[in-house]
Design a protein around this motif. Sequence first.
Motif, PDB file in Angstrom:
ATOM      1  N   GLN A 235       0.822  -1.203   0.000  1.00  0.00           N
ATOM      2  CA  GLN A 235       0.000   0.000   0.000  1.00  0.00           C
ATOM      3  C   GLN A 235       0.858   1.256   0.000  1.00  0.00           C
ATOM      4  O   GLN A 235       0.622   2.196  -0.765  1.00  0.00           O
ATOM      5  CB  GLN A 235      -0.918  -0.011   1.229  1.00  0.00           C
ATOM      6  CG  GLN A 235      -1.760   1.253   1.392  1.00  0.00           C
ATOM      7  CD  GLN A 235      -2.724   1.465   0.239  1.00  0.00           C
ATOM      8  OE1 GLN A 235      -3.370   0.530  -0.208  1.00  0.00           O
ATOM      9  NE2 GLN A 235      -2.825   2.695  -0.242  1.00  0.00           N
TER      10      GLN A 235
ATOM     11  N   CYS B 242       0.986   1.592  -3.857  1.00  0.00           N
ATOM     12  CA  CYS B 242      -0.456   1.908  -3.876  1.00  0.00           C
ATOM     13  C   CYS B 242      -1.283   0.730  -4.410  1.00  0.00           C
ATOM     14  O   CYS B 242      -2.255   0.926  -5.160  1.00  0.00           O
ATOM     15  CB  CYS B 242      -0.707   3.165  -4.700  1.00  0.00           C
ATOM     16  SG  CYS B 242       0.089   4.652  -4.060  1.00  0.00           S
ATOM     17  N   ILE B 243      -0.893  -0.480  -4.022  1.00  0.00           N
ATOM     18  CA  ILE B 243      -1.666  -1.663  -4.408  1.00  0.00           C
ATOM     19  C   ILE B 243      -2.815  -1.820  -3.417  1.00  0.00           C
ATOM     20  O   ILE B 243      -2.573  -1.888  -2.207  1.00  0.00           O
ATOM     21  CB  ILE B 243      -0.789  -2.926  -4.405  1.00  0.00           C
ATOM     22  CG1 ILE B 243       0.429  -2.731  -5.323  1.00  0.00           C
ATOM     23  CG2 ILE B 243      -1.591  -4.150  -4.831  1.00  0.00           C
ATOM     24  CD1 ILE B 243       1.413  -3.886  -5.273  1.00  0.00           C
ATOM     25  N   PRO B 244      -4.053  -1.879  -3.865  1.00  0.00           N
ATOM     26  CA  PRO B 244      -5.192  -2.021  -2.946  1.00  0.00           C
ATOM     27  C   PRO B 244      -5.066  -3.282  -2.101  1.00  0.00           C
ATOM     28  O   PRO B 244      -4.574  -4.321  -2.572  1.00  0.00           O
ATOM     29  CB  PRO B 244      -6.394  -2.105  -3.886  1.00  0.00           C
ATOM     30  CG  PRO B 244      -5.925  -1.514  -5.176  1.00  0.00           C
ATOM     31  CD  PRO B 244      -4.470  -1.826  -5.271  1.00  0.00           C
ATOM     32  N   THR B 245      -5.500  -3.197  -0.860  1.00  0.00           N
ATOM     33  CA  THR B 245      -5.400  -4.358   0.032  1.00  0.00           C
ATOM     34  C   THR B 245      -6.200  -5.535  -0.494  1.00  0.00           C
ATOM     35  O   THR B 245      -5.822  -6.690  -0.273  1.00  0.00           O
ATOM     36  CB  THR B 245      -5.879  -3.986   1.445  1.00  0.00           C
ATOM     37  OG1 THR B 245      -7.214  -3.453   1.369  1.00  0.00           O
ATOM     38  CG2 THR B 245      -4.968  -2.941   2.072  1.00  0.00           C
ATOM     39  N   SER B 246      -7.285  -5.265  -1.200  1.00  0.00           N
ATOM     40  CA  SER B 246      -8.090  -6.356  -1.752  1.00  0.00           C
ATOM     41  C   SER B 246      -7.304  -7.145  -2.792  1.00  0.00           C
ATOM     42  O   SER B 246      -7.511  -8.354  -2.970  1.00  0.00           O
ATOM     43  CB  SER B 246      -9.369  -5.802  -2.380  1.00  0.00           C
ATOM     44  OG  SER B 246      -9.061  -4.863  -3.413  1.00  0.00           O
ATOM     45  N   LEU B 247      -6.372  -6.478  -3.472  1.00  0.00           N
ATOM     46  CA  LEU B 247      -5.542  -7.141  -4.467  1.00  0.00           C
ATOM     47  C   LEU B 247      -4.347  -7.835  -3.805  1.00  0.00           C
ATOM     48  O   LEU B 247      -4.026  -8.989  -4.125  1.00  0.00           O
ATOM     49  CB  LEU B 247      -5.056  -6.113  -5.485  1.00  0.00           C
ATOM     50  CG  LEU B 247      -4.418  -6.627  -6.777  1.00  0.00           C
ATOM     51  CD1 LEU B 247      -5.321  -7.637  -7.481  1.00  0.00           C
ATOM     52  CD2 LEU B 247      -4.113  -5.455  -7.706  1.00  0.00           C
ATOM     53  N   THR B 248      -3.706  -7.158  -2.863  1.00  0.00           N
ATOM     54  CA  THR B 248      -2.570  -7.755  -2.165  1.00  0.00           C
ATOM     55  C   THR B 248      -2.978  -9.010  -1.411  1.00  0.00           C
ATOM     56  O   THR B 248      -2.176  -9.946  -1.265  1.00  0.00           O
ATOM     57  CB  THR B 248      -1.942  -6.750  -1.185  1.00  0.00           C
ATOM     58  OG1 THR B 248      -1.650  -5.528  -1.874  1.00  0.00           O
ATOM     59  CG2 THR B 248      -0.677  -7.290  -0.559  1.00  0.00           C
TER      60      THR B 248
END
Length: 260
Positions: A148, A152-158
């Motif tokens: 994040q 800036c990778i969304p937590t839903s994706l990570t």
Amino acid sequence: MAAPGWSERVRELLRRMNSFHGTGAVIGASGNAGNSPGRFPWQRILKTGSSKALCLPFMVAGQQLYSVMPRFCDTPLFSMERAATPLLGIKRYGAHLNGYTWQNGQMCMWLARRALNKPTYPGLLDNLAAGGIAAELGVRETLMKECQEEACIPTSLTAQAKSVGTISYTYEGTHGGIYAECQFVFDLELPEEFVPQVGDGEVQEFYLWPLDKVKEAIGSSDFKPNCAMVALDFLIRHSYIEPDKEPHYVELIEGLHRTL
């Protein structure tokens, strides 16, 4: 003399990153040379100069506390400032993400280039997101945080990242100190349309490269060494490097997984 080929450059990288395990690389408390990785060169480190001179290369801004424990599964004995851990050879742990996607049927990997104001390895290539595991943080919790903040990778994706193992190594730093590190590695297949964004300023830009370009970078001086090892592990696990085509295949794998 011809320039060394890719295999030799990568083998040299692994030798450097495992330098503390080499014969004669360790000095016991008595000051006598030895080759047991369990012995620590107290006298050599303590004789390198005054305590101030010894600590200066390690004292950088934005430090954090690391847990100190014999094994990762053990209850921490206490916490220590990150900058001090190499002075005592304390085991350190981190989480690294290989982010990849597909373009026209070809697997590509996202890489980051470190900001020029980073105190260590400024301007070098890095994994898409990575960071040390601070005291009281878990492995995946660290991964989510770094993804994040840095990309800036969304937590839903990570949350879809798959834990795929570890790499480990121990080396002697150019400014002294012993770096005994284990990195927890994750793979994340990203949507083709996803583009990481610079977050906290630790990265200056991101690249999406085909694996042949990633492979060449691993064998260059443009890659942060331990991150190059994470990328090498990815290429091996995804059969981009195979034993019938790489004569030093076994040596490469062994160099990625040394006992701390």
